[in-house]
Write a protein that holds these residues in place. Structure first.
Motif, PDB file in Angstrom:
ATOM      1  N   MET A  32       0.893  -1.240  -0.100  1.00  0.00           N
ATOM      2  CA  MET A  32       0.143  -0.095   0.005  1.00  0.00           C
ATOM      3  C   MET A  32       0.904   1.240  -0.088  1.00  0.00           C
ATOM      4  O   MET A  32       0.638   2.175  -0.641  1.00  0.00           O
ATOM      5  N   VAL A  33       1.809   1.090   0.874  1.00  0.00           N
ATOM      6  CA  VAL A  33       2.639   2.473   1.060  1.00  0.00           C
ATOM      7  C   VAL A  33       3.673   2.515  -0.244  1.00  0.00           C
ATOM      8  O   VAL A  33       4.003   4.024  -0.572  1.00  0.00           O
ATOM      9  N   ARG A  34       4.446   1.439  -0.435  1.00  0.00           N
ATOM     10  CA  ARG A  34       5.528   1.586  -1.642  1.00  0.00           C
ATOM     11  C   ARG A  34       6.334   2.464  -1.084  1.00  0.00           C
ATOM     12  O   ARG A  34       6.712   3.674  -1.915  1.00  0.00           O
ATOM     13  N   PRO A  35       7.178   2.362   0.036  1.00  0.00           N
ATOM     14  CA  PRO A  35       8.337   3.242   0.334  1.00  0.00           C
ATOM     15  C   PRO A  35       9.424   3.410  -0.687  1.00  0.00           C
ATOM     16  O   PRO A  35       9.758   2.315  -1.240  1.00  0.00           O
ATOM     17  N   LYS A  36      10.245   4.364  -0.647  1.00  0.00           N
ATOM     18  CA  LYS A  36      11.274   4.509  -1.303  1.00  0.00           C
ATOM     19  C   LYS A  36      12.073   3.419  -0.935  1.00  0.00           C
ATOM     20  O   LYS A  36      13.083   2.767  -1.868  1.00  0.00           O
ATOM     21  N   ASP A  37      12.643   3.214   0.394  1.00  0.00           N
ATOM     22  CA  ASP A  37      13.455   1.987   0.916  1.00  0.00           C
ATOM     23  C   ASP A  37      12.343   0.883   1.280  1.00  0.00           C
ATOM     24  O   ASP A  37      11.490   1.176   2.060  1.00  0.00           O
ATOM     25  N   PRO A  38      12.517  -0.101   0.559  1.00  0.00           N
ATOM     26  CA  PRO A  38      11.691  -1.418   0.656  1.00  0.00           C
ATOM     27  C   PRO A  38      11.563  -1.907   2.207  1.00  0.00           C
ATOM     28  O   PRO A  38      10.877  -2.759   2.309  1.00  0.00           O
ATOM     29  N   TYR A  39      12.598  -1.495   3.131  1.00  0.00           N
ATOM     30  CA  TYR A  39      12.626  -2.038   4.337  1.00  0.00           C
ATOM     31  C   TYR A  39      12.161  -1.042   5.507  1.00  0.00           C
ATOM     32  O   TYR A  39      11.923  -1.301   6.784  1.00  0.00           O
ATOM     33  N   LYS A  40      11.875   0.198   5.116  1.00  0.00           N
ATOM     34  CA  LYS A  40      11.594   1.273   5.914  1.00  0.00           C
ATOM     35  C   LYS A  40      10.389   2.092   5.341  1.00  0.00           C
ATOM     36  O   LYS A  40      10.522   2.373   4.248  1.00  0.00           O
ATOM     37  N   ILE A  41       9.573   2.601   6.447  1.00  0.00           N
ATOM     38  CA  ILE A  41       8.407   3.341   6.090  1.00  0.00           C
ATOM     39  C   ILE A  41       8.517   4.690   6.617  1.00  0.00           C
ATOM     40  O   ILE A  41       8.724   4.793   8.018  1.00  0.00           O
ATOM     41  N   THR A  42       8.705   5.727   6.193  1.00  0.00           N
ATOM     42  CA  THR A  42       8.731   7.218   6.510  1.00  0.00           C
ATOM     43  C   THR A  42       7.511   7.737   6.845  1.00  0.00           C
ATOM     44  O   THR A  42       6.583   7.505   6.083  1.00  0.00           O
ATOM     45  N   LEU A  43       7.425   8.921   7.523  1.00  0.00           N
ATOM     46  CA  LEU A  43       6.105   9.614   7.428  1.00  0.00           C
ATOM     47  C   LEU A  43       5.898  10.179   6.233  1.00  0.00           C
ATOM     48  O   LEU A  43       4.882   9.998   5.704  1.00  0.00           O
ATOM     49  N   GLN A  44       6.916  10.529   5.524  1.00  0.00           N
ATOM     50  CA  GLN A  44       6.631  11.105   3.998  1.00  0.00           C
ATOM     51  C   GLN A  44       6.067  10.158   3.175  1.00  0.00           C
ATOM     52  O   GLN A  44       5.208  10.161   2.255  1.00  0.00           O
ATOM     53  N   ASP A  45       6.630   8.780   3.237  1.00  0.00           N
ATOM     54  CA  ASP A  45       5.830   7.713   2.672  1.00  0.00           C
ATOM     55  C   ASP A  45       4.662   7.414   2.827  1.00  0.00           C
ATOM     56  O   ASP A  45       3.817   7.271   1.966  1.00  0.00           O
TER      57      ASP A  45
END
Length: 469
Positions: free
Chosen positions: A402-415
């Motif tokens: 759902m989030v598709r973060p820039k880093d595949p192992y970390k979810i930031t607030l901006q993500d």
């Protein structure tokens, strides 16, 4: 006393003489000073005023910081206050009054350009300039090419709507009036509001809002606190204790507050307006209902009954660890932040509030450990209600998809903010009811789409229709 009066009369005579002879000041100086003295006087006076040949040189840095007078400097404070008041009055006189706005409309209507588009009168650029020339000096700055270009809307004759231009002028006038009105409460004069400044503004605004006429005066302090918290929660995310007046004007919250001037405001509009009397009484009433021991504060156990009472204990632990409490209990102001965050989970400020609670390691991102830490509490509730266990790995994969973060192992607030799924992600980690709604989203009928929204009402309805065994 006689010598004081003599001195004052002498000072008055001198000042009067100076005013009457101000045009001859250079001549008077030259009578008292010789050429050399006059040259030195001119030199030092010019330097003191910041002029001279080097005024554009970086060798001479002009003064750019003027400190505010201290509390002990009473006269300087009063001088500054009076100066600001006079300045604001002058700016207020530069605004258009009702008569001038009416004259503007008559001029626009007189110079409309045919043919009409439906029932809407239009004006071309030539007539637009003619109206500008005939208008009052205070209005002329509205008749510029860039203003005309802003309001072009694909008319085949290259015209703009009269009513759109007039509304544009009205909006600008309103913004300037409101800016001046707000500035009267900016006692520091720096262009921002502290909490006390905004509290004073709203407190004095209450009697002018017909929709708040039914409030008891004993409730005013709680109403002001409720209203102020919304401004600061969303406009001061870094919790600096101040918000720019410019940001207040740019957001919709001030419009919502001033909407209460409408005596015929519908019940639906009042219920959806945070600043309305029903909304403020609802929030404060919920706080009182949660406060079972009637000590004016909320413990963790009391807060656990918030909404549908399905927030996990792990999340509530984090709330009391991170938020301001007094002997382990939450006051009304902290409670308001909590309510604003949970009732507006799609908003970046609300996501920031919840993200801080989820980031248990204070690393600035959520990893698998963080997600598992909060989801374990959801799993415990699932087992407690006798439901089939949900695999964490499946939920974790869904969250990252759902989030598709820039880093595949970390979810930031901006993500979370960028994904537009942040409200869903945080909800399924902190609330068993929200997880239940998400888990059963495919089995719900189309008529139940409203329950997919993660509000308390939707939660109650979905939980009642699909209760755990």
């Amino acid at each position: 006393m006689i010598w004081i009066l003599t001195f004052l009369l002498s000072a008055y005579s001198i000042n009067n003489y100076r005013r009457q002879n101000s045009m001859n000041s250079d001549m008077i100086l030259r009578n008292f000073l010789n050429d050399e003295e006059m040259e030195l006087f001119t030199k030092y006076y010019t330097e003191w005023k910041g002029g001279g040949k080097d005024k554009h040189s970086y060798k001479v840095i002009p003064k750019f910081y003027y400190r505010l007078p201290t509390e002990e400097e009473y006269l300087l404070q009063k001088l500054r206050e009076e100066t600001r008041a006079v300045s604001l009055q002058r700016k207020s006189r530069e605004l258009l009054d009702n008569e001038e706005l009416q004259n503007l409309w008559f001029l626009l209507d007189k110079h409309q350009t045919p043919p009409m588009t439906g029932e809407e009168a239009m004006i071309n650029y030539s007539n637009f300039l003619i109206v500008g020339e005939k208008s009052e000096p205070k209005i002329k700055h509205f008749f510029k090419a860039k203003v005309f270009a802003k309001l072009l809307n694909g008319d085949p004759y290259g015209r703009i709507s009269l009513i759109q231009f007039f509304n544009y002028v009205m909006r600008k006038v309103w913004l300037h009036q409101t800016r001046i009105g707000l500035s009267l409460y900016d006692f520091a004069g720096h262009g921002y509001f502290r909490e006390s400044d905004l509290e004073n503004y709203i407190l004095e605004l209450i009697p002018t809002l017909p929709q708040l006429g039914g409030l008891e005066k004993s409730f005013y302090s709680f109403y002001v606190c409720t209203a102020v918290r919304k401004f600061f929660f969303f406009l001061d995310p870094l919790r600096t204790g101040k918000i720019k007046i410019q940001d207040i004007l740019a957001c919709s919250y001030l419009d919502d507050l001033l909407e209460l001037r409408d005596e015929e405001l519908s019940k639906e509009s009042q219920e959806s307006n945070w600043f309305s009397a029903p909304s403020a009484l609802r929030v404060y009433g919920q706080y009182l209902n949660l406060d079972k021991d009637h000590n004016g504060m909320l413990s963790k156990e009391e807060l656990s009954r918030f909404g549908t009472g399905t927030l996990t204990n792990v999340f509530l632990d984090r709330v009391f660890q991170e938020c301001l409490t007094y002997d382990g209990e939450m006051d009304y102001k902290t409670y308001l932040d909590f309510v604003l965050a949970l009732e507006n989970r799609k908003e970046p400020a609300a996501l920031q509030y919840i993200f801080k609670l989820l980031d248990i390691e204070n690393k600035g991102y959520l990893n698998v450990f963080s997600l598992n830490y909060f989801f374990r509490a959801i799993q415990e509730e699932i087992i407690l209600h006798g439901q089939e266990m949900v695999n964490f790995e499946d939920v974790k994969d869904e969250i990252f998809d759902m989030v598709r973060p820039k880093d595949p192992y970390k979810i930031t607030l901006q993500d979370l903010v960028n994904s537009n799924q942040g409200d869903t992600v945080v909800s399924i980690l902190i609330d068993i009811n929200s997880f239940w709604v998400y888990e059963n989203r495919e089995s719900q009928s189309p008529s139940d789409d409203s329950s997919a929204e993660l509000g308390d009402a939707g939660h109650e309805r979905a939980f009642a229709e699909n209760p755990p065994e």
